[in-house]
Design an enzyme around this catalytic site. Structure first.
Site, PDB file in Angstrom:
ATOM      1  N   PHE A  13       0.817  -1.222   0.000  1.00 29.41           N
ATOM      2  CA  PHE A  13       0.000   0.000   0.000  1.00 29.41           C
ATOM      3  C   PHE A  13       0.858   1.284   0.000  1.00 29.41           C
ATOM      4  O   PHE A  13       0.865   2.050  -0.965  1.00 29.41           O
ATOM      5  CB  PHE A  13      -0.941  -0.062   1.210  1.00 29.41           C
ATOM      6  N   ILE A  14       1.625   1.501   1.070  1.00 34.56           N
ATOM      7  CA  ILE A  14       2.346   2.780   1.163  1.00 34.56           C
ATOM      8  C   ILE A  14       3.532   2.797   0.192  1.00 34.56           C
ATOM      9  O   ILE A  14       3.794   3.802  -0.475  1.00 34.56           O
ATOM     10  CB  ILE A  14       2.828   3.043   2.611  1.00 34.56           C
ATOM     11  N   ASP A 126       3.728   4.466  14.643  1.00 33.43           N
ATOM     12  CA  ASP A 126       3.342   5.044  15.944  1.00 33.43           C
ATOM     13  C   ASP A 126       2.978   3.954  16.959  1.00 33.43           C
ATOM     14  O   ASP A 126       2.960   4.190  18.161  1.00 33.43           O
ATOM     15  CB  ASP A 126       2.196   6.055  15.792  1.00 33.43           C
ATOM     16  N   TYR A 149       3.011  -7.575  16.256  1.00 25.20           N
ATOM     17  CA  TYR A 149       3.358  -6.678  15.135  1.00 25.20           C
ATOM     18  C   TYR A 149       4.168  -5.490  15.636  1.00 25.20           C
ATOM     19  O   TYR A 149       5.284  -5.227  15.158  1.00 25.20           O
ATOM     20  CB  TYR A 149       2.093  -6.185  14.412  1.00 25.20           C
ATOM     21  N   LYS A 153       8.117  -4.393  15.048  1.00 31.22           N
ATOM     22  CA  LYS A 153       8.493  -3.100  14.456  1.00 31.22           C
ATOM     23  C   LYS A 153       9.411  -2.314  15.409  1.00 31.22           C
ATOM     24  O   LYS A 153      10.332  -1.636  14.976  1.00 31.22           O
ATOM     25  CB  LYS A 153       7.239  -2.263  14.144  1.00 31.22           C
ATOM     26  N   ASN A 248     -13.121   4.821  15.959  1.00 31.84           N
ATOM     27  CA  ASN A 248     -13.466   3.941  14.833  1.00 31.84           C
ATOM     28  C   ASN A 248     -14.926   4.119  14.430  1.00 31.84           C
ATOM     29  O   ASN A 248     -15.277   4.023  13.248  1.00 31.84           O
ATOM     30  CB  ASN A 248     -13.187   2.483  15.201  1.00 31.84           C
TER      31      ASN A 248
HETATM   32  P1  NAD Z   1       1.426  -3.657   3.263  1.00 25.10           P
HETATM   33  O1  NAD Z   1       1.156  -4.877   4.057  1.00 25.10           O
HETATM   34  O2  NAD Z   1       0.384  -3.088   2.382  1.00 25.10           O
HETATM   35  O3  NAD Z   1       2.727  -3.872   2.364  1.00 25.10           O
HETATM   36  C1  NAD Z   1       3.854  -4.581   2.795  1.00 25.10           C
HETATM   37  C2  NAD Z   1       4.663  -4.975   1.565  1.00 25.10           C
HETATM   38  O4  NAD Z   1       5.852  -5.634   2.018  1.00 25.10           O
HETATM   39  C3  NAD Z   1       3.942  -5.973   0.648  1.00 25.10           C
HETATM   40  O5  NAD Z   1       4.079  -5.566  -0.690  1.00 25.10           O
HETATM   41  C4  NAD Z   1       4.653  -7.291   0.902  1.00 25.10           C
HETATM   42  O6  NAD Z   1       4.647  -8.148  -0.223  1.00 25.10           O
HETATM   43  C5  NAD Z   1       6.057  -6.799   1.222  1.00 25.10           C
HETATM   44  N1  NAD Z   1       6.828  -7.770   2.006  1.00 25.10           N
HETATM   45  C6  NAD Z   1       6.431  -8.452   3.108  1.00 25.10           C
HETATM   46  N2  NAD Z   1       7.412  -9.265   3.532  1.00 25.10           N
HETATM   47  C7  NAD Z   1       8.469  -9.077   2.690  1.00 25.10           C
HETATM   48  C8  NAD Z   1       9.783  -9.618   2.624  1.00 25.10           C
HETATM   49  N3  NAD Z   1      10.216 -10.530   3.506  1.00 25.10           N
HETATM   50  N4  NAD Z   1      10.597  -9.196   1.635  1.00 25.10           N
HETATM   51  C9  NAD Z   1      10.177  -8.289   0.722  1.00 25.10           C
HETATM   52  N5  NAD Z   1       8.942  -7.750   0.737  1.00 25.10           N
HETATM   53  C10 NAD Z   1       8.096  -8.131   1.714  1.00 25.10           C
HETATM   54  O7  NAD Z   1       1.920  -2.575   4.338  1.00 25.10           O
HETATM   55  P2  NAD Z   1       1.756  -0.986   4.348  1.00 25.10           P
HETATM   56  O8  NAD Z   1       0.509  -0.640   5.045  1.00 25.10           O
HETATM   57  O9  NAD Z   1       2.039  -0.467   2.997  1.00 25.10           O
HETATM   58  O10 NAD Z   1       2.955  -0.612   5.334  1.00 25.10           O
HETATM   59  C11 NAD Z   1       4.259  -0.397   4.806  1.00 25.10           C
HETATM   60  C12 NAD Z   1       5.202  -0.085   5.962  1.00 25.10           C
HETATM   61  O11 NAD Z   1       4.748   1.054   6.676  1.00 25.10           O
HETATM   62  C13 NAD Z   1       5.301  -1.213   6.989  1.00 25.10           C
HETATM   63  O12 NAD Z   1       6.643  -1.274   7.424  1.00 25.10           O
HETATM   64  C14 NAD Z   1       4.403  -0.738   8.134  1.00 25.10           C
HETATM   65  O13 NAD Z   1       4.833  -1.259   9.359  1.00 25.10           O
HETATM   66  C15 NAD Z   1       4.604   0.763   8.060  1.00 25.10           C
HETATM   67  N6  NAD Z   1       3.483   1.596   8.537  1.00 25.10           N
HETATM   68  C16 NAD Z   1       2.219   1.386   8.059  1.00 25.10           C
HETATM   69  C17 NAD Z   1       1.187   2.232   8.466  1.00 25.10           C
HETATM   70  C18 NAD Z   1      -0.222   2.058   7.957  1.00 25.10           C
HETATM   71  O14 NAD Z   1      -1.116   2.734   8.432  1.00 25.10           O
HETATM   72  N7  NAD Z   1      -0.475   1.186   6.984  1.00 25.10           N
HETATM   73  C19 NAD Z   1       1.462   3.276   9.363  1.00 25.10           C
HETATM   74  C20 NAD Z   1       2.774   3.448   9.830  1.00 25.10           C
HETATM   75  C21 NAD Z   1       3.781   2.617   9.396  1.00 25.10           C
HETATM   76  O1  DAU Z   2      -0.922   3.166  13.593  1.00 24.54           O
HETATM   77  C1  DAU Z   2      -0.196   2.713  12.492  1.00 24.54           C
HETATM   78  C2  DAU Z   2      -0.625   1.297  12.192  1.00 24.54           C
HETATM   79  O2  DAU Z   2      -1.941   1.383  11.647  1.00 24.54           O
HETATM   80  C3  DAU Z   2       0.310   0.569  11.239  1.00 24.54           C
HETATM   81  O3  DAU Z   2       1.562   0.430  11.858  1.00 24.54           O
HETATM   82  C4  DAU Z   2      -0.259  -0.802  10.875  1.00 24.54           C
HETATM   83  O4  DAU Z   2       0.557  -1.417   9.883  1.00 24.54           O
HETATM   84  C5  DAU Z   2      -1.662  -0.614  10.315  1.00 24.54           C
HETATM   85  O5  DAU Z   2      -2.231  -1.876  10.048  1.00 24.54           O
HETATM   86  C6  DAU Z   2      -2.543   0.164  11.291  1.00 24.54           C
HETATM   87  O6  DAU Z   2      -2.811  -0.624  12.473  1.00 24.54           O
HETATM   88  P1  DAU Z   2      -4.266  -0.613  13.175  1.00 24.54           P
HETATM   89  O7  DAU Z   2      -4.402  -1.849  13.967  1.00 24.54           O
HETATM   90  O8  DAU Z   2      -4.523   0.677  13.851  1.00 24.54           O
HETATM   91  O9  DAU Z   2      -5.182  -0.657  11.839  1.00 24.54           O
HETATM   92  P2  DAU Z   2      -6.479  -1.496  11.459  1.00 24.54           P
HETATM   93  O10 DAU Z   2      -6.982  -0.927  10.167  1.00 24.54           O
HETATM   94  O11 DAU Z   2      -6.262  -2.957  11.535  1.00 24.54           O
HETATM   95  O12 DAU Z   2      -7.496  -1.092  12.610  1.00 24.54           O
HETATM   96  C7  DAU Z   2      -7.845   0.273  12.858  1.00 24.54           C
HETATM   97  C8  DAU Z   2      -8.792   0.281  14.039  1.00 24.54           C
HETATM   98  O13 DAU Z   2     -10.028  -0.309  13.629  1.00 24.54           O
HETATM   99  C9  DAU Z   2      -8.312  -0.531  15.227  1.00 24.54           C
HETATM  100  O14 DAU Z   2      -8.725   0.115  16.424  1.00 24.54           O
HETATM  101  C10 DAU Z   2      -9.054  -1.854  15.090  1.00 24.54           C
HETATM  102  C11 DAU Z   2     -10.357  -1.446  14.436  1.00 24.54           C
HETATM  103  N1  DAU Z   2     -10.964  -2.443  13.543  1.00 24.54           N
HETATM  104  C12 DAU Z   2     -10.225  -2.938  12.522  1.00 24.54           C
HETATM  105  C13 DAU Z   2     -10.750  -3.876  11.656  1.00 24.54           C
HETATM  106  C14 DAU Z   2      -9.911  -4.439  10.530  1.00 24.54           C
HETATM  107  C15 DAU Z   2     -12.283  -2.838  13.733  1.00 24.54           C
HETATM  108  O15 DAU Z   2     -12.975  -2.369  14.662  1.00 24.54           O
HETATM  109  N2  DAU Z   2     -12.809  -3.778  12.885  1.00 24.54           N
HETATM  110  C16 DAU Z   2     -12.092  -4.319  11.862  1.00 24.54           C
HETATM  111  O16 DAU Z   2     -12.635  -5.194  11.125  1.00 24.54           O
END
Ligand code: NAD
Ligand code: DAU
Length: 336
Positions: A13-14, A126, A149, A153, A248
């Protein structure tokens, strides 16, 4: 010739949004995307960029030392997005989180140490601080991660820091809040609920729905990383937040309202184990450096909902499970 980026996890995603961001902003940059293509990695996320002459996709694991060493040569900027990222999955089966998020980061750090990488950005989160009832976390606050998780991290975050202190590796660590936007795997709250609403399916809210997250538009996160690459100090940690703390339930009702669907799609289910109540970041350090988000929550969330509504081709096959067959037929040659 522009900078050479090694982006790990760039099919997620990111990472995919970041690649799109830098390739638009720096037409002469070169990007190598190393991604294992786990369930969350998706080459559809970069369909528009896949054949660009300055872009190369490499299918592989960040824990593969030989491959990583080959790719590290000539790299200016390494941005490590690769991770197992979903909290619920880490509760069910933490193994891959330890392997990728910690050991994989170790392999990247070791390799970067052997090559003269100009900057190594470790994308942390965070969640490493744990939950906070009142006030906001500063970069200097202790890390109290509460899920496998976030603990993995936190391990990677501190390991990266140790490579700066011990070996003077040019590391910068970012800790961002909850992202939303296009191409987010529909297991995370916003894409799961938007797509469920579009299909008139139930919305499973964990616990009482009063957990608070700070939401940031993914493009702002990408912009902040780019800014930190240019202006951040080596060895420093930077919080990146959107300044949009919502429960949420508030986010869910916003999405229902926008799509004109009734609140009775909401269904309360068992709480997530160890569910963090509230995340909140003090982002004054990054603000002092000169960066703040430019997208407003309401506008960006409306645009994101519209994106999922008009890009059913992207998520329907993921949710229906038809994804793998499609994938092999589309990208088979890139997967060897
Ligand atoms: P995501 O799960 O959408 O993407 C993760 C990517 O990493 C995927 O394309 C997957 O194929 C790849 N990957 C997994 N294991 C691997 C490996 N061993 N070698 C190579 N590639 C591998 O995650 P995202 O939401 O895009 O998050 C990206 C980064 O940002 C992560 O490190 C996550 O911890 C961090 N992050 C995410 C959020 C959020 O809200 N999504 C917020 C803060 C930080
Ligand atoms: O804060 C940054 C993090 O945000 C990243 O490091 C993670 O990679 C990312 O997955 C995300 O983590 P959260 O656990 O906060 O995200 P999630 O979308 O899974 O859940 C957001 C909130 O919604 C959390 O309080 C759980 C709630 N939730 C989530 C799902 C999937 C529900 O209530 N129902 C659901 O089905």
């Amino acid at each position: 010739m522009g900078k050479r980026y090694l982006v790990t996890g760039g099919a997620g995603f990111i990472g995919s949004n970041f690649i799109r961001y830098i390739m638009a902003k720096y037409p002469d940059c070169e990007v190598v995307n190393l991604d294992k293509l786990t369930y969350a990695g998706n080459l559809d996320n970069l369909k528009d960029i896949g054949k660009h002459p300055h872009y190369r996709f490499v299918h592989g694991d960040i824990a593969d030392r030989q491959l990583v060493d080959q790719l590290m040569s000539g790299v200016d900027y390494l941005i490590n997005f690769a991770a197992e990222s979903h909290v619920d999955r880490s509760i069910g089966r933490p193994d891959d989180f330890i392997q990728t998020d910690i050991f994989g980061t170790f392999v990247l750090l070791e390799s970067a140490r052997k090559h003269s990488v100009e900057k190594f950005i470790q994308i942390s989160t965070d969640e490493v601080y744990g939950s906070i009832d009142q006030g906001s976390f500063k970069e200097t606050d202790p890390l109290m991660p509460s899920s496998p998780y976030s603990a993995s991290k936190a391990g990677a975050d501190r390991l990266a820091f140790s490579y700066h202190i011990t070996y003077k590796l040019p590391v910068i660590i970012t800790r961002c809040s909850n992202n939303f936007g296009p191409y987010q795997y529909p297991e995370k709250l916003i894409p799961l609920f938007v797509t469920n609403i579009l299909e008139d399916r139930k919305l499973p809210i964990y616990g009482d729905g009063q957990n608070v997250r700070d939401w940031i538009y993914v493009w702002d996160h990408c912009d902040a990383i780019d800014f930190i690459l240019a202006h951040g100090d080596l060895g420093e940690v930077y919080n990146i937040g959107g300044g949009n703390e919502k429960t949420n339930l508030e986010i869910t009702k916003f999405m229902l309202n926008k799509l004109g669907k009734p609140d009775n799609l909401i269904t309360y289910v068992d709480d997530r184990l160890g569910h963090d109540r509230r995340y909140s970041l003090d982002c004054s350090k990054l603000k002092r450096l000169g960066w703040r988000p430019s997208n407003q929550l309401e506008t960006a969330l409306n645009e994101t909902i519209d994106w999922y509504a008009s890009n059913r081709w992207w998520w329907e096959k993921i949710k229906s499970g038809e994804y793998l067959d499609y994938y092999k037929s589309q990208y088979g040659s890139e997967l060897s």
